[in-house]
Design a protein around this motif. Structure first.
Motif, short mmCIF file in Angstrom:
data_model
loop_
_atom_site.label_atom_id
_atom_site.label_comp_id
_atom_site.label_asym_id
_atom_site.label_seq_id
_atom_site.Cartn_x
_atom_site.Cartn_y
_atom_site.Cartn_z
N LYS A 35 37.94 48.06 52.54
CA LYS A 35 37.29 46.80 52.93
C LYS A 35 36.47 46.19 51.80
O LYS A 35 35.97 45.07 51.94
CB LYS A 35 36.42 47.02 54.16
CG LYS A 35 37.22 47.26 55.42
CD LYS A 35 36.32 47.42 56.61
CE LYS A 35 37.14 47.61 57.88
NZ LYS A 35 36.28 47.73 59.07
N LEU A 36 36.29 46.93 50.71
CA LEU A 36 35.55 46.38 49.57
C LEU A 36 36.35 45.24 48.94
O LEU A 36 37.59 45.23 49.03
CB LEU A 36 35.32 47.48 48.52
CG LEU A 36 34.38 48.61 48.90
CD1 LEU A 36 34.43 49.71 47.84
CD2 LEU A 36 32.96 48.09 49.07
N PRO A 37 35.68 44.32 48.27
CA PRO A 37 36.42 43.28 47.55
C PRO A 37 37.39 43.90 46.54
O PRO A 37 37.14 44.98 45.98
CB PRO A 37 35.32 42.49 46.83
CG PRO A 37 34.08 42.75 47.63
CD PRO A 37 34.24 44.15 48.16
N THR A 38 38.50 43.23 46.30
CA THR A 38 39.55 43.75 45.42
C THR A 38 39.01 44.15 44.06
O THR A 38 39.39 45.20 43.52
CB THR A 38 40.69 42.72 45.27
OG1 THR A 38 41.21 42.44 46.58
CG2 THR A 38 41.79 43.22 44.39
N ALA A 39 38.14 43.37 43.48
CA ALA A 39 37.60 43.68 42.15
C ALA A 39 36.84 45.01 42.16
O ALA A 39 36.94 45.79 41.21
CB ALA A 39 36.69 42.56 41.66
N ILE A 40 36.12 45.29 43.22
CA ILE A 40 35.38 46.56 43.32
C ILE A 40 36.36 47.71 43.55
O ILE A 40 36.21 48.78 42.96
CB ILE A 40 34.30 46.49 44.41
CG1 ILE A 40 33.24 45.45 44.02
CG2 ILE A 40 33.65 47.86 44.61
CD1 ILE A 40 32.20 45.19 45.08
N GLN A 41 37.38 47.50 44.38
CA GLN A 41 38.40 48.53 44.56
C GLN A 41 39.04 48.88 43.22
O GLN A 41 39.26 50.05 42.91
CB GLN A 41 39.49 48.06 45.52
CG GLN A 41 39.07 47.97 46.95
CD GLN A 41 40.21 47.49 47.84
OE1 GLN A 41 41.36 47.81 47.61
NE2 GLN A 41 39.87 46.69 48.83
N GLU A 42 39.33 47.86 42.42
CA GLU A 42 39.93 48.10 41.09
C GLU A 42 38.97 48.89 40.20
O GLU A 42 39.40 49.78 39.46
CB GLU A 42 40.32 46.78 40.44
CG GLU A 42 41.50 46.13 41.14
CD GLU A 42 41.77 44.71 40.67
OE1 GLU A 42 40.97 44.14 39.87
OE2 GLU A 42 42.80 44.15 41.10
N ASP A 43 37.67 48.60 40.27
CA ASP A 43 36.68 49.36 39.50
C ASP A 43 36.66 50.82 39.93
O ASP A 43 36.56 51.72 39.11
CB ASP A 43 35.27 48.76 39.67
CG ASP A 43 35.10 47.43 38.96
OD1 ASP A 43 35.94 47.07 38.10
OD2 ASP A 43 34.11 46.73 39.30
#
Length: 113
Positions: A35-43
């Motif tokens: 559920k995290l924003p995509t950019a944070i998931q990528e991090d």
């Protein structure tokens, strides 16, 4: 190196391959992480792929099968489990034999948000 040390080194190499490339296994994000924003998931995924700070304290068996890290404001952990291919049952598998083992890495929060 003993047979057991060789076996653990093989398991660590196979686990490192899944963790660092996403290949030769499956990766799941827990509901909260997904559920995290995509950019944070990528991090999160990038930090796990680059992780190499294995110590006797966080990797007592030397198999590189899990760790906990701080990524931004989040405490994330990842864990690799071993299953029988095609059945996704956690049973008697030889984690050193990639032909008979399905590796699944789960990425999750250490603490609920």
């Amino acid at each position: 190196m003993t047979d057991e040390e060789n076996r653990r080194a093989t398991i660590a190499r196979l686990n490192d391959r899944l963790r660092s490339t996403g290949e030769d296994g499956w990766t799941y994000l827990s509901r909260g992480v997904s559920k995290l924003p995509t950019a944070i998931q990528e991090d999160v995924i990038r930090a796990i792929r680059l992780f190499d700070d294995f110590t006797p304290e966080n990797d007592p068996h030397g198999e590189h099968d899990g760790a906990t890290l701080k990524i931004g404001e989040f405490r994330i952990c990842w864990k690799i489990n071993y299953y029988t291919p095609g059945r996704r049952e956690n049973g008697k598998v030889d984690a050193a034999d990639p032909a008979s083992t399905l590796r699944i890495m789960t990425i999750m929060f250490v603490e609920p948000l």
